[in-house]
Design an enzyme around this catalytic site. Sequence first.
Site, PDB file in Angstrom:
ATOM      1  N   HIS A 267      31.625  51.472  36.008  1.00 20.36           N
ATOM      2  CA  HIS A 267      30.431  50.961  36.690  1.00 20.36           C
ATOM      3  C   HIS A 267      29.231  51.326  35.839  1.00 20.36           C
ATOM      4  O   HIS A 267      28.948  52.499  35.600  1.00 20.36           O
ATOM      5  CB  HIS A 267      30.289  51.556  38.090  1.00 20.36           C
ATOM      6  CG  HIS A 267      29.136  50.977  38.862  1.00 20.36           C
ATOM      7  ND1 HIS A 267      29.271  49.882  39.691  1.00 20.36           N
ATOM      8  CD2 HIS A 267      27.824  51.333  38.920  1.00 20.36           C
ATOM      9  CE1 HIS A 267      28.097  49.588  40.225  1.00 20.36           C
ATOM     10  NE2 HIS A 267      27.203  50.453  39.768  1.00 20.36           N
ATOM     11  N   CYS A 268      28.513  50.316  35.366  1.00 15.01           N
ATOM     12  CA  CYS A 268      27.388  50.534  34.449  1.00 15.01           C
ATOM     13  C   CYS A 268      26.076  50.552  35.225  1.00 15.01           C
ATOM     14  O   CYS A 268      25.709  49.545  35.845  1.00 15.01           O
ATOM     15  CB  CYS A 268      27.353  49.442  33.385  1.00 15.01           C
ATOM     16  SG  CYS A 268      25.945  49.592  32.256  1.00 15.01           S
TER      17      CYS A 268
END
Length: 413
Positions: free
Chosen positions: A128-129
């Site tokens: 998850h960026c």
Amino acid sequence: MGTFCSVIKFENLQELKRLCHWGPIIALGVIAICSTMAMIDSVLWYWPLHTTGGSVNFIMLINWTVMILYNYFNAMFVGPGFVPLGWKPEISQDTMYLQYCKVCQAYKAPRSHHCRKCNRCVMKMDHHCPWINNCCGYQNHASFTLFLLLAPLGCIHAAFIFVMTMYTQLYHRLSFGWNTVKIDMSAARRDPLPIVPFGLAAFATTLFALGLALGTTIAVGMLFFIQMKIILRNKTSIESWIEEKAKDRIQYYQLDEVFVFPYDMGSRWRNFKQVFTWSGVPEGDGLEWPVREGCHQYSLTIEQLKQKADKRVRSVRYKVIEDYSGACCPLNKGIKTFFTSPCTEEPRIQLQKGEFILATRGLRYWLYGDKILDDSFIEGVSRIRGWFPRKCVEKCPCDAETDQAPEGEKKNR
């Protein structure tokens, strides 16, 4: 690449809320500052538009900005692709090889993982960026990687403009003396003088933009090389971790088996083509994947189930002896606990005296585990898990034997 042929689609206007997050705000701010200052410096002080070079330079700067923003928004709004709610394999017997997600009320397809931030099971989840406020996965992996490539390239161009602007404006002449060869860049200055003088404010702003450009080049460039390494091996960050744990499990229990990662096709080009295609759409459907010879669709999920069972065997039961509010850095739990708080986005969980926790991993002053709830195995009930201070709990004497697996179980594994 074919990513540019794809079309950004909004499932609903709720997707626009992804912009209201510190990650996109900072990322878009850096892009805006670097691109705007590069254009201003070029037009006003370094390379005027009435020259051929100045026109080409300005067009290139605009081109970098458009391509960077396109792939950035593509990665953000197209998203990684989510496993359909309620999904299960076509063959009902195959469910024995898959984990079940209570939140999505669906089986986890091969290579998918549940993201706490997105609250969905993500196809081929890598991570998850926070910079795109979304996951990097099956559908947006190509766009995300192209963004990581284009951002440093654009920043290198901008940094060159910043350096040359400051040099020519401060020294008015640039010469390189190699024997009798001299390159005179004085023509790059405006004649007559520019309408806006290159003063202290312009110098400070250009210097600040140069720092942002160089920092972005280094940081994002490193991320690009990491992603390319992942793509060429056809192995996500999570899958790399699973593979390492598989080797540790086999070594710990001294098993006569070898774990073979099923999705590495043995050719970097074949692995590359699964992500980057001329159509802009990655190969497959995100649920079923081509595997190498000797493996099948559930080779990795079976290993995950073995690791999950091993995790339960190694987990330790604790009883809560002190209340804990769930604060990130609780000063009332001691100075060492305060300064050694885990540097992770994983949550902290509130504790009340008398509760029980099943800890699966930990640090010197912190533990990570699940609350033991009476209804924790009822379908649809979310697990309550996260970090908590070690001093708030004590090990249950009756469960001390769960610190390691019995010898009989080791032989059977």
